[in-house]
Design a protein around this motif. Sequence first.
Motif, PDB file in Angstrom:
ATOM      1  N   ARG A  38      -6.411   1.573  -0.227  1.00 60.67           N
ATOM      2  CA  ARG A  38      -5.737   2.809   0.977  1.00 60.67           C
ATOM      3  C   ARG A  38      -7.012   3.426   0.970  1.00 60.67           C
ATOM      4  O   ARG A  38      -7.283   4.281   1.708  1.00 60.67           O
ATOM      5  CB  ARG A  38      -4.420   3.027   0.243  1.00 60.67           C
ATOM      6  N   MET A  83      -2.509   9.112  -4.267  1.00 59.05           N
ATOM      7  CA  MET A  83      -3.103   9.421  -3.339  1.00 59.05           C
ATOM      8  C   MET A  83      -4.582  10.357  -3.413  1.00 59.05           C
ATOM      9  O   MET A  83      -5.318  10.337  -3.729  1.00 59.05           O
ATOM     10  CB  MET A  83      -2.817   8.946  -1.641  1.00 59.05           C
ATOM     11  N   PRO A 142       0.981  -1.082  -0.257  1.00 58.21           N
ATOM     12  CA  PRO A 142      -0.150  -0.075   0.105  1.00 58.21           C
ATOM     13  C   PRO A 142       0.954   1.396  -0.008  1.00 58.21           C
ATOM     14  O   PRO A 142       0.044   2.237  -0.562  1.00 58.21           O
ATOM     15  CB  PRO A 142      -1.054   0.019   1.355  1.00 58.21           C
ATOM     16  N   ASP A 175       1.913   6.126  -2.676  1.00 53.58           N
ATOM     17  CA  ASP A 175       1.537   7.512  -1.775  1.00 53.58           C
ATOM     18  C   ASP A 175       1.018   8.330  -3.244  1.00 53.58           C
ATOM     19  O   ASP A 175       0.651   9.395  -2.503  1.00 53.58           O
ATOM     20  CB  ASP A 175       2.471   7.759  -1.234  1.00 53.58           C
ATOM     21  N   GLU A 212      -9.258   5.378   4.268  1.00 55.11           N
ATOM     22  CA  GLU A 212      -7.888   6.485   4.266  1.00 55.11           C
ATOM     23  C   GLU A 212      -9.411   7.410   4.189  1.00 55.11           C
ATOM     24  O   GLU A 212     -10.259   6.895   2.971  1.00 55.11           O
ATOM     25  CB  GLU A 212      -7.066   6.541   4.092  1.00 55.11           C
TER      26      GLU A 212
END
Length: 328
Positions: free
Chosen positions: A315, A271, A264, A268, A319
């Motif tokens: 993710r 995202m 995961p 980044d 999140e």
Amino acid sequence: MPTASLRPLSEGERTLISVTAAAVGVLGLIGFVISFATVMEAAKPTFGPLSFMLPLGVDLGIAVFSALDIVLARLDMRVRWLRFIPWTLTAATVYLNIAAYADAPGGPDWFAVVAHAILPGLWVVAVEIGTHAVRKHAHLASPSRRLDSIRVSRWLLSPLPTFALWRRMVLWEVRSYPDALHRERERILAKTDLQDRYGRLWQFKATRRERALYKLGELAPAGTQTAQLPPPSLVRPALTAAPVRKPSSRRPKARKSTRAAVAPSKVDDLMPLGWQIAADHETRGITLTRDRLRDAVRQTGRSISTDRAGALLARLRTETSPATQEAA
């Protein structure tokens, strides 16, 4: 997907538009003046001193009702039959200009008829061009309210399926042509799954819920992670049960995956874009899946594999975006 914005005009294009608009205005003014003088002269025996009110009211009525049509269309309150009023007034002003010359005792003076029909037509054409330009710009400024058009080549190569696709776009309120193609692909795959499960007579053998979901376009094909899948209780069981195997004392060996799992933390950089795509799908009421997320990211010019799309989707589900946290 983010909404496409209008391309800003260059300085040369603005100058060309200004010159063209001024030329169209001059032509319209010439037609208005000539039409005003001709109709006023023909209306003197009937209206007397108030004869100037007739051409003024008719010509201004064309501009007023055309402008009213534009304003209502921009406010999403458009009345469809309102466009016929300027057209009717146009026919009336042309008739008033040529009536005296077409009904002459010695026969119609065709030169005068054509000349007096062309001159007021310049005013009418100027108003119609302005109406069309403003209405077109209003539609482009709000593409979410406009139904995407289908290419003419598709209509020529496959007319009946294209008509069915356009009909579903109207019935399902799918205004985006790429979204309609994606839903059409899911519909064909869902129909194939139903045929494989129930045979050629699937329309009679499938459950009522499955048939309803298929007609609504919400029955996703097998293997697609969506919330519209029918519950397992509605799936038809197999005709023969699988043989029961005796438990073995050997410890089963774990299968080696041919693909390396994507961590995961490797997504980044994607995202922010993923939160934007997720918010866009949530606004349109479309369930975000791995394939849809992958296609949406690729449409922005970024490269992403299916595995990374799955890790990014995981993710996004666990999140919360920074904008949502600030709003909370």
